[in-house]
Design a protein around this motif. Structure first.
Motif, short mmCIF file in Angstrom:
data_model
loop_
_atom_site.label_atom_id
_atom_site.label_comp_id
_atom_site.label_asym_id
_atom_site.label_seq_id
_atom_site.Cartn_x
_atom_site.Cartn_y
_atom_site.Cartn_z
N VAL A 185 0.86 -1.18 0.00
CA VAL A 185 0.00 0.00 0.00
C VAL A 185 0.90 1.23 0.00
CG1 VAL A 185 -0.25 -0.21 2.52
CG2 VAL A 185 -1.76 1.32 1.25
N GLY A 186 0.59 2.18 -0.86
CA GLY A 186 1.44 3.37 -0.94
C GLY A 186 0.97 4.31 -2.03
N PRO A 187 1.86 5.14 -2.50
CA PRO A 187 3.29 5.21 -2.19
C PRO A 187 3.63 6.06 -0.98
CG PRO A 187 2.76 6.76 -3.94
CD PRO A 187 1.49 6.02 -3.62
N GLY A 188 2.64 6.60 -0.25
CA GLY A 188 2.93 7.47 0.88
C GLY A 188 3.39 8.84 0.40
N GLN A 189 4.55 9.26 0.87
CA GLN A 189 5.12 10.55 0.46
C GLN A 189 6.56 10.31 -0.04
OE1 GLN A 189 4.30 12.24 4.45
NE2 GLN A 189 3.42 13.99 3.34
N LEU A 241 -8.89 -4.37 -3.82
CA LEU A 241 -9.45 -4.85 -2.55
C LEU A 241 -10.94 -5.12 -2.66
CD1 LEU A 241 -7.52 -2.57 -0.04
CD2 LEU A 241 -6.99 -4.93 -0.72
N LEU A 242 -11.66 -4.26 -3.35
CA LEU A 242 -13.10 -4.48 -3.51
C LEU A 242 -13.37 -5.71 -4.36
CD1 LEU A 242 -14.33 -0.80 -3.96
CD2 LEU A 242 -14.56 -2.26 -1.93
N LEU A 243 -12.54 -5.96 -5.36
CA LEU A 243 -12.68 -7.18 -6.16
C LEU A 243 -12.45 -8.40 -5.28
CD1 LEU A 243 -13.04 -8.41 -9.04
CD2 LEU A 243 -10.54 -8.35 -9.22
N ASN A 244 -11.43 -8.33 -4.42
CA ASN A 244 -11.19 -9.43 -3.48
C ASN A 244 -12.41 -9.68 -2.60
OD1 ASN A 244 -8.59 -9.73 -4.43
ND2 ASN A 244 -7.59 -8.87 -2.64
N ASN A 245 -12.95 -8.61 -2.02
CA ASN A 245 -14.09 -8.75 -1.13
C ASN A 245 -15.28 -9.39 -1.83
OD1 ASN A 245 -12.60 -7.55 0.89
ND2 ASN A 245 -13.70 -5.61 0.88
N ARG A 246 -15.54 -8.98 -3.06
CA ARG A 246 -16.69 -9.53 -3.79
C ARG A 246 -16.52 -11.01 -4.08
NH1 ARG A 246 -16.25 -4.67 -6.74
NH2 ARG A 246 -15.26 -5.76 -8.50
N ASN A 247 -15.28 -11.47 -4.12
CA ASN A 247 -15.04 -12.85 -4.52
C ASN A 247 -14.52 -13.73 -3.39
OD1 ASN A 247 -15.40 -13.05 -7.64
ND2 ASN A 247 -14.39 -11.09 -7.29
N GLY A 248 -14.66 -13.26 -2.14
CA GLY A 248 -14.29 -14.09 -1.00
C GLY A 248 -12.80 -14.26 -0.81
N ILE A 249 -12.00 -13.36 -1.38
CA ILE A 249 -10.55 -13.40 -1.20
C ILE A 249 -10.17 -12.43 -0.08
CG2 ILE A 249 -8.31 -12.93 -2.27
CD1 ILE A 249 -9.67 -13.61 -4.98
N LYS A 250 -9.42 -12.91 0.89
CA LYS A 250 -8.99 -12.08 2.01
C LYS A 250 -7.69 -11.38 1.67
CE LYS A 250 -9.86 -15.85 4.32
NZ LYS A 250 -9.99 -16.91 5.36
N SER A 251 -7.49 -10.20 2.23
CA SER A 251 -6.37 -9.34 1.82
C SER A 251 -5.47 -9.01 3.00
CB SER A 251 -6.91 -8.03 1.23
OG SER A 251 -7.80 -8.27 0.16
N LEU A 252 -4.17 -9.12 2.76
CA LEU A 252 -3.15 -8.68 3.72
C LEU A 252 -2.40 -7.51 3.10
CD1 LEU A 252 -1.36 -9.00 6.27
CD2 LEU A 252 0.05 -10.60 4.92
N LEU A 253 -2.39 -6.36 3.78
CA LEU A 253 -1.68 -5.19 3.29
C LEU A 253 -0.32 -5.08 3.96
CD1 LEU A 253 -4.07 -2.14 2.80
CD2 LEU A 253 -3.08 -3.67 1.11
N LEU A 254 0.71 -4.90 3.15
CA LEU A 254 2.07 -4.73 3.64
C LEU A 254 2.37 -3.24 3.79
CD1 LEU A 254 4.95 -5.61 4.30
CD2 LEU A 254 5.38 -5.79 1.85
N LEU A 255 2.73 -2.84 5.00
CA LEU A 255 3.07 -1.45 5.31
C LEU A 255 4.59 -1.29 5.27
CD1 LEU A 255 0.71 -1.19 8.41
CD2 LEU A 255 0.26 -0.21 6.15
N GLY A 256 5.11 -0.53 4.34
CA GLY A 256 6.55 -0.31 4.22
C GLY A 256 6.85 0.41 2.93
N TYR A 257 7.95 1.09 2.82
CA TYR A 257 9.09 1.20 3.71
C TYR A 257 9.28 2.67 4.08
CZ TYR A 257 9.95 -3.56 2.05
OH TYR A 257 9.82 -4.89 1.75
N THR A 258 10.50 3.09 4.44
CA THR A 258 10.78 4.48 4.74
C THR A 258 10.89 5.29 3.44
OG1 THR A 258 12.05 3.80 6.69
CG2 THR A 258 12.42 6.04 5.89
N ALA A 259 10.30 6.48 3.42
CA ALA A 259 10.50 7.38 2.29
C ALA A 259 11.98 7.74 2.21
CB ALA A 259 9.66 8.64 2.47
N PRO A 260 12.58 7.77 1.02
CA PRO A 260 14.03 8.01 0.92
C PRO A 260 14.49 9.29 1.60
CG PRO A 260 13.16 7.22 -1.17
CD PRO A 260 11.98 7.46 -0.28
N TRP A 261 13.67 10.33 1.55
CA TRP A 261 14.07 11.61 2.18
C TRP A 261 14.10 11.51 3.70
CZ3 TRP A 261 10.38 13.21 5.51
CH2 TRP A 261 9.05 12.81 5.27
#
Length: 480
Positions: A81-85, A110-130
């Motif tokens: 999930v991103g790209p953040g900043q 994610l909404l396509l997953n929900n409609r089709n019974g697929i569960k979702s894991l979101l990966l939070l990462g990494y540090t913005a280069p700045w």
């Protein structure tokens, strides 16, 4: 470069190991759980299923892909999930994209997953280069922890709420210090003495402390605040389990808290099923963790066509023997479900996406072990040249056998012949699903149980193994 990245060196090592193995293969939850309002996503009410265990990295991006996932029994997806900043702290906060290049729309996936019974894991990462402590290196700790938590807060707040309703978030990926395999620093966690060529690299002395205090605990508190579950960031296979336990039990001097107290699901990468025993005994059997996941398995190991069906069948047998009381307690996610290499689950085309042998093996597993699962209490007694394990799937007993060519045998000890119906026995190729002719299987009932003799073809489906072996299922149908 602010994205999910894979280590080419590590993958080369995996391919080397896979080549060698291919020749021989393959609670008292307390404060570690969200409040009761965040009940785990539920599976089939008919009991645990093989599909509860199976996930993949990436998303199914179209209706045809979803159908292929369904055929293979894949019920979990994992991606970023991103790209953040990525450019500056003054840039708008964006958490609407996914993929290694952040070039795909995340809400749509994610909404396509929900409609089709697929569960979702979101990966939070990494540090913005700045914001990186190692200048420009997104795999190092954030200088400003507030910038990291703003990104985590934006992602978890958005996707834990309707219409997405996600409950599983992973913090970082493969953060570690000095690895048991000999590397001074982990691929995805760099300290001030990091060197790209590795020749002058020194250990990252504050690796645990910086990760726990600057990344994990700040993110974990946010995830808990939204009544969601914390998935550990994938301990690398080269790290060693003793090092993993040391990291989990590390207590931050700043907050007097262990990372383990802020983890719901332990997570490792590319380990064998039996490697999970120690983690279960130490952290899951009596808490505090809820379960054990592997968010990356497979990769070049799938060059051995037996790897995936053996892994997931063994994983199911293992889970049934380890208090599989929640459908989300044990999950393993294949890396990767599509690509151009012939060992991936599918080949993406052109002209159209097709199954590779590993994908077809999952279809056969899903079709053969299709019912609610239970442990097989009857001992299995194999003759020379054969080995395997078994479980119950609905009214069937399914054995997975690995055997050399020729006639082989196995006895299901103590199994009584049903008096009211005929029992059908099938010998099924684990890679193609082909059912052998009836004269390739004989059955004999006695006071000792059910004796099965089966003819393994001369052209085995694991010809590249050393010694060559054939992987198959023996399905004993309609026992109830």
């Amino acid at each position: 470069m602010y994205r999910i990245r894979k280590s080419a060196g590590r993958r080369r090592a995996l391919r080397t190991i896979a080549g060698l193995l291919g020749a021989a293969i393959p609670l008292a939850y307390g404060k570690t759980s969200p409040s009761g309002s965040a009940a785990p996503q539920t599976g089939s009410s008919g009991g645990r299923r093989i599909t509860d265990l199976i996930g993949a990295n990436g998303w199914a991006g179209a209706s045809r892909d979803v159908e292929m996932w369904r055929q293979m029994g894949i019920t979990w997806g994992r991606d970023s999930v991103g790209p953040g900043q990525p450019e500056s702290p003054r840039a708008p906060m964006r958490v609407d994209k996914t993929g290694s290049q952040f070039d795909a729309d995340l809400p749509t996936a994610l909404l396509l997953n929900n409609r089709n019974g697929i569960k979702s894991l979101l990966l939070l990462g990494y540090t913005a280069p700045w914001n990186a402590t190692v200048p420009g290196d997104s795999n190092s700790a954030p200088m400003d922890v507030g910038a990291w938590t703003r990104y985590v807060e934006a992602a978890v707040r958005k996707y834990s709420a309707p219409p997405f309703n996600l409950r599983y978030f992973q913090i970082w990926n493969e953060a570690a210090g000095t690895l048991s395999g000999g590397a001074q620093q982990a691929t995805f966690w760099h300290g001030p003495t990091f060197s790209k060529d590795g020749k002058h690299e020194k250990p990252y002395e504050r690796a645990m402390q910086d990760y726990v205090e600057r990344v994990h605990l700040p993110a974990a508190r946010i995830i808990r605040k939204y009544n969601a579950y914390i998935v550990y960031g994938g301990w690398p296979d080269q790290g060693g389990l003793s090092n993993y336990c040391k990291w989990l039990e590390y207590r931050s001097p700043a907050s007097n808290e262990r990372m383990l107290d802020w983890v719901d699901y332990l997570d490792t990468h590319y380990l064998g099923v039996r490697d999970l025993d120690e983690l279960y005994q130490r952290y899951v059997k009596n808490g505090p963790a809820r379960g054990i996941w592997q968010t990356e398995i497979g990769d070049a190991y799938m060059k051995d066509p037996h790897y995936l069906p053996e892994y997931f069948f063994d994983f199911a047998v293992w889970a049934l023997d380890h208090n599989w009381d929640d459908p989300n307690k044990y999950v393993s996610m294949i890396y990767h479900w599509d690509g151009y290499e012939p060992f991936r689950l599918t080949h993406r085309g052109p002209p159209v996406r097709t199954y590779n042998v590993s994908g077809r093996s999952l279809i056969v597993l899903h079709q053969t072990v299709s019912g609610p699962l239970a442990s097989l209490s009857n001992p299995l007694q194999f003759g020379p040249g054969a080995s395997g394990s078994g479980l119950r799937s609905g009214n069937d007993i399914v054995l997975q056998v690995s055997a050399s060519a020729g006639w082989r045998r196995v006895t299901v000890a103590g199994l009584k012949r049903p008096a009211s119906r005929e029992v059908k026995v099938e010998f099924i190729d684990a890679l193609t699903g082909t059912v052998s002719a009836q004269d390739a299987m004989t059955t004999t009932w006695s006071n000792d149980g059910l004796q099965l003799s089966f003819k393994v073809p001369d052209r085995v489906n694991g010809a590249g193994n050393d010694p060559p072996t054939h992987l198959a299922y023996i399905a004993v149908r309609s026992l109830a």
